[in-house]
Scaffold this motif. Structure first.
Motif, short mmCIF file in Angstrom:
data_model
loop_
_atom_site.label_atom_id
_atom_site.label_comp_id
_atom_site.label_asym_id
_atom_site.label_seq_id
_atom_site.Cartn_x
_atom_site.Cartn_y
_atom_site.Cartn_z
N ASN A 25 0.82 -1.22 0.00
CA ASN A 25 0.00 0.00 0.00
C ASN A 25 0.85 1.26 0.00
O ASN A 25 0.48 2.25 -0.62
CB ASN A 25 -0.97 -0.01 1.18
CG ASN A 25 -2.20 -0.81 0.86
OD1 ASN A 25 -3.06 -0.38 0.11
ND2 ASN A 25 -2.26 -2.02 1.38
N LYS A 26 1.97 1.23 0.68
CA LYS A 26 2.87 2.39 0.70
C LYS A 26 3.40 2.66 -0.71
O LYS A 26 3.39 3.80 -1.18
CB LYS A 26 4.02 2.15 1.67
CG LYS A 26 4.99 3.31 1.81
CD LYS A 26 6.07 2.99 2.84
CE LYS A 26 6.99 4.14 3.13
NZ LYS A 26 7.59 4.78 1.99
N ARG A 28 2.11 1.59 -3.59
CA ARG A 28 0.97 1.97 -4.44
C ARG A 28 0.56 3.41 -4.18
O ARG A 28 0.28 4.17 -5.10
CB ARG A 28 -0.20 1.01 -4.15
CG ARG A 28 -1.46 1.32 -4.92
CD ARG A 28 -1.37 0.79 -6.34
NE ARG A 28 -2.61 1.04 -7.03
CZ ARG A 28 -2.72 1.76 -8.13
NH1 ARG A 28 -1.65 2.27 -8.69
NH2 ARG A 28 -3.88 1.96 -8.69
N ARG A 29 0.54 3.81 -2.93
CA ARG A 29 0.18 5.19 -2.56
C ARG A 29 1.16 6.18 -3.18
O ARG A 29 0.77 7.19 -3.75
CB ARG A 29 0.16 5.32 -1.04
CG ARG A 29 -0.27 6.66 -0.53
CD ARG A 29 -0.26 6.66 1.01
NE ARG A 29 -0.76 7.89 1.54
CZ ARG A 29 -0.04 9.00 1.67
NH1 ARG A 29 1.23 9.01 1.30
NH2 ARG A 29 -0.57 10.09 2.18
N GLU A 30 2.46 5.89 -3.08
CA GLU A 30 3.48 6.79 -3.63
C GLU A 30 3.36 6.90 -5.15
O GLU A 30 3.52 7.98 -5.72
CB GLU A 30 4.87 6.32 -3.22
CG GLU A 30 5.15 6.57 -1.74
CD GLU A 30 6.39 5.87 -1.22
OE1 GLU A 30 7.08 5.16 -2.00
OE2 GLU A 30 6.69 6.04 -0.03
N LEU A 152 -7.11 4.78 0.57
CA LEU A 152 -6.78 6.03 -0.12
C LEU A 152 -8.01 6.92 -0.25
O LEU A 152 -7.94 8.13 -0.02
CB LEU A 152 -6.18 5.76 -1.49
CG LEU A 152 -5.87 7.03 -2.28
CD1 LEU A 152 -4.72 7.80 -1.66
CD2 LEU A 152 -5.58 6.73 -3.74
N GLU A 155 -8.70 8.69 2.82
CA GLU A 155 -7.74 9.78 3.00
C GLU A 155 -8.11 10.98 2.13
O GLU A 155 -8.03 12.14 2.57
CB GLU A 155 -6.33 9.28 2.67
CG GLU A 155 -5.24 10.21 3.11
CD GLU A 155 -3.85 9.61 2.95
OE1 GLU A 155 -2.89 10.30 3.34
OE2 GLU A 155 -3.69 8.47 2.44
N LEU A 186 -1.09 15.13 0.62
CA LEU A 186 -0.71 13.72 0.66
C LEU A 186 0.79 13.57 0.87
O LEU A 186 1.25 12.65 1.53
CB LEU A 186 -1.13 13.03 -0.64
CG LEU A 186 -2.62 12.73 -0.79
CD1 LEU A 186 -2.96 12.40 -2.23
CD2 LEU A 186 -3.05 11.59 0.13
#
Length: 198
Positions: A25-26, A28-30, A152, A155, A186
């Motif tokens: 997830n980290k 993918r988020r980045e 996400l 967020e 973000l």
């Protein structure tokens, strides 16, 4: 009563799975954050969030009226909420202002209007004010309605509601570019809040 104790192997696997979930997830988020900056303004940050909001709106659309005039009284937010609740109780209608809907995370003014409908509905149904505490409650209610694994998207909703309120509290003005603010938030919330858009 016997207490069930997980074996060390199961506990270790659970930790590994949790760590892998975090790393995936980290990363993918980045990737998403870096892509958001390159999206055209017409591209939403989350298509599935837009789809969810559209489906929600379809179920409730009969109660909304979209208007060009903004009757929100920022000098008396309690009176504004009372007036909105009274209008809804008497007519079953909620008026949604259509202004200030460009450069949003939703990719179109129309989608921003539908998000605003969901947001105002939540304020009115739960009689939750327009101060920061009330907005916090509304944000929490809204993210609780989304699927639990939509991290996400939750967020994004928090930034859309609370992040924008934080910016307004600091600068006493609304954002010019909500999309850019969301990306900046973000990456670094403090910097996003403290940097005045020009």
């Amino acid at each position: 009563m016997k207490k069930t104790v997980k074996s060390p192997i199961i506990q270790t696997l659970s930790l590994v799975e949790s760590y892998n979930f975090y790393i995936e997830n980290k990363i993918r988020r980045e990737e998403l954050i870096s892509n958001f900056s390159r999206y055209k303004p017409s591209v939403p940050f989350s298509s599935r969030l837009n789809d969810w909001i559209s489906e929600w709106y379809e179920k409730h659309k009969s109660i909304f009226e979209f208007v060009d005039d903004d009757d929100f009284n920022s000098k008396d937010i309690k009176e504004t909420l009372d007036r909105y609740v009274k209008l809804y109780n008497e007519t079953g209608r909620i008026r949604i202002w259509t202004g200030g809907s460009e450069l949003t995370i939703f990719g179109s003014a129309q989608m921003n209007h539908l998000f605003r409908a969901w947001h105002e509905f939540t304020h009115i149904i739960h009689q939750s004010g327009f101060d920061f505490a009330g907005e916090s409650i509304v944000a929490s209610i809204q993210i609780s309605e989304l699927p639990s694994d939509w991290i996400l998207e939750k967020e994004l909703i928090i930034i859309e509601i609370l992040g924008q309120n934080q910016y307004y509290s600091k600068h006493k003005r609304f954002l010019i570019n909500q999309r850019k603010y969301c990306v900046d938030y973000l990456k670094n919330p403090a910097s996003a809040i403290l940097t005045k858009q020009s």
